[in-house]
Scaffold this active site. Sequence first.
Site, PDB file in Angstrom:
ATOM      1  CG  ASN A 176      -1.700   1.220   1.453  1.00  0.00           C
ATOM      2  OD1 ASN A 176      -1.805   2.052   0.544  1.00  0.00           O
ATOM      3  ND2 ASN A 176      -2.270   1.368   2.634  1.00  0.00           N
ATOM      4  N   GLY A 189       2.779   2.531  10.597  1.00  0.00           N
ATOM      5  CA  GLY A 189       3.719   3.620  10.376  1.00  0.00           C
ATOM      6  C   GLY A 189       4.483   4.047  11.618  1.00  0.00           C
ATOM      7  CB  SER A 194       5.632  -1.480  11.753  1.00  0.00           C
ATOM      8  OG  SER A 194       5.208  -0.143  11.995  1.00  0.00           O
ATOM      9  N   GLY A 241       5.004   1.474   4.479  1.00  0.00           N
ATOM     10  CA  GLY A 241       6.323   2.077   4.277  1.00  0.00           C
ATOM     11  C   GLY A 241       7.317   1.208   3.515  1.00  0.00           C
TER      12      GLY A 241
HETATM   13  P1  PGA Z   1       3.027   0.492   7.526  1.00  0.00           P
HETATM   14  O1  PGA Z   1       1.543   0.671   6.959  1.00  0.00           O
HETATM   15  O2  PGA Z   1       3.553  -0.809   6.960  1.00  0.00           O
HETATM   16  O3  PGA Z   1       3.785   1.685   7.025  1.00  0.00           O
HETATM   17  O4  PGA Z   1       2.933   0.435   9.005  1.00  0.00           O
HETATM   18  C1  PGA Z   1       0.680  -0.420   6.829  1.00  0.00           C
HETATM   19  C2  PGA Z   1      -0.653   0.036   6.284  1.00  0.00           C
HETATM   20  O5  PGA Z   1      -1.150   1.086   6.710  1.00  0.00           O
HETATM   21  O6  PGA Z   1      -1.250  -0.627   5.418  1.00  0.00           O
END
Ligand code: PGA
Length: 251
Positions: free
Chosen positions: A13, A171, A210, A232
């Site tokens: 994503n 995130g 994450s 990310g």
């Molecule tokens: P992240 O986001 O891997 O940056 O934590 C995951 C998401 O919101 O789909």
Amino acid sequence: MQHRIRRPIVAGNWKMNGNAALVGEMQQALESQQFENVSVVVCPPLTYLGTMQSDTFSLGAQNTSDKASGAYTGETSLSMLQECAVEYVIVGHSERREYYAENDQVVAAKVAAVLEAGLTPIFCIGESEQVRDAGKLFEFLASQIDAVLNIIGINAFANVVIAYEPIWAIGTGKTATPEQAQEVHAFIRQHIAKQNGEIAEKMQILYGGSVNGGNAQSIFSQPDVDGGLVGGASLKPNDFITICLAANELR
Ligand code: PGA
């Protein structure tokens, strides 16, 4: 060796990140790999959907309208997404719920519309830290699932992918431990199994929050974790490939 009964999925994503250069880089990097045992999905911003196309990975949209067409400025319909060969649509991401006021009813209508169009919704659920700390985790997740279940019915869940994304892990670099993820994924599967055991057994449940190249293997190796929704780390071709390969190599 025996592969898993459920085919893992890794969906990247991008959120509102990336540019045309990353589109080319990611496409090239992914196409240098072979993903035999994992479905890889890339969900770039809308404007890049029409320029990405591959036999190695599928395309996903980050959002959709539930309406077919009409005077809805700024919105995009499912038939438009289909013209870009989109196969998956993320629905109910916590950022949509929080910043764009998408409540359970809106999410349910979108999941229904995606299914109606013959695409696969990646239906996101997940609790805040406050909900978890208050001991209301399972109650809360059940209510998010039931809001959709009550609208589309259990049989439609045969074509739904659920993404469990604890908001406190998105995130933040703070991941759920593999045990925490497994506990919740098993709960989600049991909750669906109360309605239909076979559908629950076949349903892919992804973990998000994450996920990175270093922790993917330990999280994905949990029995009820069928891959991940990655934010990310999905913007860095090497990291994303490491994550996809971790899912590809699951036994
Ligand atoms: P992240 O986001 O891997 O940056 O934590 C995951 C998401 O919101 O789909």
